[in-house]
Write an enzyme that holds these catalytic residues in place. Structure first.
Site, mmCIF file in Angstrom:
data_model
loop_
_atom_site.group_PDB
_atom_site.id
_atom_site.type_symbol
_atom_site.label_atom_id
_atom_site.label_comp_id
_atom_site.label_asym_id
_atom_site.label_seq_id
_atom_site.Cartn_x
_atom_site.Cartn_y
_atom_site.Cartn_z
ATOM 1 N N ASN A 35 0.818 -1.217 0.000
ATOM 2 C CA ASN A 35 0.000 0.000 0.000
ATOM 3 C C ASN A 35 0.851 1.266 0.000
ATOM 4 O OD1 ASN A 35 -2.804 -0.451 -0.083
ATOM 5 N ND2 ASN A 35 -2.750 -1.357 1.964
ATOM 6 N N ASP A 78 -7.406 -6.496 -1.369
ATOM 7 C CA ASP A 78 -8.354 -7.528 -0.936
ATOM 8 C C ASP A 78 -9.690 -6.961 -0.446
ATOM 9 O OD1 ASP A 78 -7.762 -6.400 1.504
ATOM 10 O OD2 ASP A 78 -6.809 -8.173 2.335
ATOM 11 N N HIS A 118 -9.426 1.660 -3.029
ATOM 12 C CA HIS A 118 -10.006 2.197 -1.786
ATOM 13 C C HIS A 118 -10.920 3.386 -2.080
ATOM 14 C CE1 HIS A 118 -6.807 0.301 1.142
ATOM 15 N NE2 HIS A 118 -7.400 -0.592 0.365
ATOM 16 N N TYR A 153 -13.680 2.343 2.531
ATOM 17 C CA TYR A 153 -12.746 3.466 2.667
ATOM 18 C C TYR A 153 -13.370 4.808 2.280
ATOM 19 C CZ TYR A 153 -8.948 0.333 3.789
ATOM 20 O OH TYR A 153 -8.154 -0.581 4.429
ATOM 21 N N ARG A 156 -5.158 3.067 14.694
ATOM 22 C CA ARG A 156 -5.145 1.691 14.182
ATOM 23 C C ARG A 156 -3.746 1.074 14.299
ATOM 24 N NH1 ARG A 156 -7.100 -3.057 14.012
ATOM 25 N NH2 ARG A 156 -6.458 -4.272 12.218
HETATM 26 P P1 NAD Z 1 4.359 -5.383 8.361
HETATM 27 O O1 NAD Z 1 5.164 -4.185 8.757
HETATM 28 O O2 NAD Z 1 3.998 -6.375 9.395
HETATM 29 O O3 NAD Z 1 5.131 -6.194 7.236
HETATM 30 C C1 NAD Z 1 5.881 -5.616 6.260
HETATM 31 C C2 NAD Z 1 7.224 -6.304 6.125
HETATM 32 O O4 NAD Z 1 7.921 -5.697 5.030
HETATM 33 C C3 NAD Z 1 8.138 -6.130 7.342
HETATM 34 O O5 NAD Z 1 8.590 -7.384 7.795
HETATM 35 C C4 NAD Z 1 9.288 -5.288 6.825
HETATM 36 O O6 NAD Z 1 10.544 -5.587 7.400
HETATM 37 C C5 NAD Z 1 9.278 -5.610 5.354
HETATM 38 N N1 NAD Z 1 9.915 -4.636 4.497
HETATM 39 C C6 NAD Z 1 9.941 -3.282 4.627
HETATM 40 N N2 NAD Z 1 10.628 -2.744 3.616
HETATM 41 C C7 NAD Z 1 11.021 -3.761 2.813
HETATM 42 C C8 NAD Z 1 11.763 -3.834 1.598
HETATM 43 N N3 NAD Z 1 12.235 -2.731 1.010
HETATM 44 N N4 NAD Z 1 11.978 -5.047 1.050
HETATM 45 C C9 NAD Z 1 11.503 -6.161 1.648
HETATM 46 N N5 NAD Z 1 10.811 -6.151 2.786
HETATM 47 C C10 NAD Z 1 10.570 -4.967 3.362
HETATM 48 O O7 NAD Z 1 3.070 -4.834 7.621
HETATM 49 P P2 NAD Z 1 1.693 -5.566 7.315
HETATM 50 O O8 NAD Z 1 0.617 -4.885 8.064
HETATM 51 O O9 NAD Z 1 1.844 -7.013 7.471
HETATM 52 O O10 NAD Z 1 1.450 -5.185 5.800
HETATM 53 C C11 NAD Z 1 2.346 -5.510 4.760
HETATM 54 C C12 NAD Z 1 1.957 -4.763 3.510
HETATM 55 O O11 NAD Z 1 0.786 -5.298 2.932
HETATM 56 C C13 NAD Z 1 1.642 -3.287 3.749
HETATM 57 O O12 NAD Z 1 2.071 -2.528 2.637
HETATM 58 C C14 NAD Z 1 0.143 -3.275 3.805
HETATM 59 O O13 NAD Z 1 -0.380 -1.995 3.560
HETATM 60 C C15 NAD Z 1 -0.147 -4.246 2.704
HETATM 61 N N6 NAD Z 1 -1.504 -4.800 2.637
HETATM 62 C C16 NAD Z 1 -2.211 -4.518 1.519
HETATM 63 C C17 NAD Z 1 -3.456 -5.016 1.352
HETATM 64 C C18 NAD Z 1 -4.211 -4.636 0.121
HETATM 65 O O14 NAD Z 1 -5.420 -4.699 0.085
HETATM 66 N N7 NAD Z 1 -3.544 -4.214 -0.947
HETATM 67 C C19 NAD Z 1 -4.018 -5.836 2.330
HETATM 68 C C20 NAD Z 1 -3.279 -6.109 3.477
HETATM 69 C C21 NAD Z 1 -2.004 -5.594 3.622
HETATM 70 C C1 G6P Z 2 -7.824 -4.051 4.062
HETATM 71 C C2 G6P Z 2 -7.318 -3.192 2.947
HETATM 72 C C3 G6P Z 2 -5.827 -3.160 2.934
HETATM 73 C C4 G6P Z 2 -5.293 -2.718 4.254
HETATM 74 C C5 G6P Z 2 -5.833 -3.581 5.356
HETATM 75 C C6 G6P Z 2 -5.459 -2.860 6.632
HETATM 76 O O1 G6P Z 2 -7.566 -5.383 3.828
HETATM 77 O O2 G6P Z 2 -7.745 -3.618 1.690
HETATM 78 O O3 G6P Z 2 -5.376 -2.325 1.913
HETATM 79 O O4 G6P Z 2 -3.887 -2.768 4.285
HETATM 80 O O5 G6P Z 2 -7.221 -3.681 5.286
HETATM 81 O O6 G6P Z 2 -5.574 -3.666 7.671
HETATM 82 P P1 G6P Z 2 -5.039 -3.315 9.114
HETATM 83 O O7 G6P Z 2 -5.665 -4.408 9.867
HETATM 84 O O8 G6P Z 2 -3.540 -3.363 9.028
HETATM 85 O O9 G6P Z 2 -5.538 -1.951 9.462
HETATM 86 MN MN MN Z 3 -6.500 -2.564 0.084
#
Ligand code: NAD
Ligand code: G6P
Ligand code: MN
Length: 440
Positions: free
Chosen positions: A147, A171, A200, A262, A282
């Site tokens: 994101n 998702d 979003h 969102y 959050r």
């Molecule tokens: P998190 O911080 O637990 O995990 C992220 C991981 O990425 C960490 O372990 C961190 O060390 C690693 N990281 C950071 N920079 C990096 C790099 N340059 N190369 C490799 N690894 C790196 O975060 P999270 O809450 O588990 O979320 C992970 C990602 O997934 C976030 O960007 C979040 O917004 C995204 N996400 C997106 C959706 C969606 O709908 N698109 C849904 C859920 C989560």
């Molecule tokens: C949804 C959205 C993601 C977002 C996540 C945040 O799945 O689609 O883009 O990263 O919620 O969840 P959190 O539990 O980290 O607030």
């Molecule tokens: Mn999303």
């Protein structure tokens, strides 16, 4: 059946154990030969890597599993790369949320000034990582969750215009589909959605069942009468239940289409600000909740040496959606998924170069989006201003332009006042020195 080599960037993510569990569950549909987890944080990677060893030893013994912090080990000879990284971690997410809220505007992971700040951090690392991947695996499919997906998608479109194998996904539409299923007592697997918007920032216009009946009128009625909860409500934190509850307000005000959750931040910025706590956001909820739970459980399982009795609560929609998209590409299944693509006439009264989120047929050559046609003025107006905000944010990154950054935040519906935008921007610049380009 061909088996694939898969790498996961952000192997230390809180979502990784859930994804690994779903890979085990779906291994007959999407069989993997080699799986590599990659993260820049050795400790996070090791904790989840050690859990994964135990999990796969019991549930996927034929899998060649590795974890690493070395780029070359992660990307050699890979078919699919799944990305879920967070530049700056939750500590920076906390600032993205708290700094704007302390100034009286929305502070959120992907929306408003918080999403802007996170976007400017993500772009740099996403570009670097995709260059790294392409050095070793020219043709790998890159499926990105990182994101804020809207801003990341716009930046990647500009940086890699010829690369047709980078796909940004979210998702939340699937979470909503499954929640509609719960509301109606129907299996969402049989739903065929019509959806349009930005990431979003979108709406379901129709939702057809297996007989072609549109379920939107019934859903609208039930949501108006009874409200709305997520499919996995029992596992959700309070802030998520509040978010889903706002769908009722949105449907009451604008009953035409069913909104992405969102949109609450854009429809009701003042109301949301007054209901969010600037001292506990959050990010705090996640650090004290999901992050703690996931890492504790990983350590426990690694020590116990078995996943027997392990309850790793996770969002199935999140992990299964990613795997199903990969499966549909891998085997040319032509299933329909809502993903982010370049508009190119899909929404016919919107510019071609906007990254939109729409239903697409997922083929071996990627998404073939389904036409949406003309959208009504209200949605067109909202989307055009939000898209201009997204584009100006990406301009600000590539040009290092303070002025573009200020324009972006001023256009954002959660801010509006240019004086407020400047105030927020200056504080965010201070907080993001380590991560952002220098603004002139
Ligand atoms: P998190 O911080 O637990 O995990 C992220 C991981 O990425 C960490 O372990 C961190 O060390 C690693 N990281 C950071 N920079 C990096 C790099 N340059 N190369 C490799 N690894 C790196 O975060 P999270 O809450 O588990 O979320 C992970 C990602 O997934 C976030 O960007 C979040 O917004 C995204 N996400 C997106 C959706 C969606 O709908 N698109 C849904 C859920 C989560
Ligand atoms: C949804 C959205 C993601 C977002 C996540 C945040 O799945 O689609 O883009 O990263 O919620 O969840 P959190 O539990 O980290 O607030
Ligand atoms: Mn999303």
């Amino acid at each position: 059946m061909k088996k694939f080599n898969v790498s996961l960037v952000g192997g230390g993510s809180t979502w990784t154990p859930g994804l690994l569990t779903s890979l085990c569950k779906l291994k007959d549909r999407f069989p993997i030969n080699r799986l590599v987890l990659f993260d820049i944080d050795k400790e996070r990677q090791e904790t989840i890597g050690n859990y994964a060893k135990v999990l796969f030893n019991e549930k996927y013994p034929e899998l060649d599993f590795r974890y690493t912090t070395k780029v070359e080990e992660a990307y050699i000879d890979v078919d699919f790369v799944i990305m879920q990284m967070r530049t700056g971690g939750y500590k920076m997410r906390e600032k993205d949320e708290k700094i704007p809220l302390s100034l009286g505007v929305i502070g959120q992971e992907t929306c408003g000034a918080g999403g802007f700040a996170y976007g400017l951090r993500s772009i740099r690392d996403m570009i670097k990582t995709i260059r790294d991947i392409r050095k070793y695996s020219k043709d790998a499919w890159i499926l990105n969750y990182t994101n804020p997906a809207a801003i990341v998608a716009e930046a990647l479109r500009r940086e890699f215009p010829e690369d047709k194998r980078v796909l940004n996904i979210c998702d939340q539409p699937v979470n909503l589909l499954r929640s509609y299923g719960r509301v109606l007592g129907k299996d969402s697997k049989n739903f065929e959605p019509v959806y349009f918007g930005l990431n979003h920032f979108g709406w379901f216009t129709n939702l057809y069942d297996e007989n072609g009946n549109d379920l939107v009128p019934e859903l609208r009625k039930v949501i108006k009468e009874k409200g709305f909860i997520p499919v996995d409500a029992e596992q959700r934190d309070k802030s998520w239940l509040d978010t889903y509850a706002m769908v009722q307000d949105m449907v009451n005000d604008f009953p035409e289409y069913l909104p992405n959750t969102y949109l609450q931040y854009y429809y009701y910025p003042d109301y949301k600000v007054s209901h969010l706590n600037p001292d506990y956001t959050r990010a705090n909820e996640v650090m004290e909740g999901r992050e703690k739970r996931v890492f504790e459980e990983c350590r426990r399982v690694a020590k116990a040496g078995t996943v027997e009795g392990s309850v790793m609560v996770h969002n199935d929609a999140h992990s299964e959606f990613m795997i199903e998209v990969a499966e549909s590409i891998a085997y040319n299944l032509k299933k329909i998924y809502i993903v982010i693509v370049k508009n190119n006439g899909i929404i016919s009264n919107l510019d071609d170069d906007v990254m939109v989120e729409v239903a697409s047929v997922m083929t071996a050559n990627g998404p073939r989006p389904l036409a949406v046609g003309k959208i009504p003025t209200f949605y067109k107006g909202l989307i055009e201003s939000q898209s201009a905000y997204e584009k100006l944010t990406v301009d600000a990154y590539f040009e290092g332009s303070y002025e573009k950054a200020l324009q972006a935040l001023t256009l954002n519906r959660t801010i509006v006042s240019a004086k407020k935008a400047r105030e927020v921007l200056d504080k965010l610049i201070e907080a993001n020195k380590e991560f952002w380009p220098e603004f002139k």
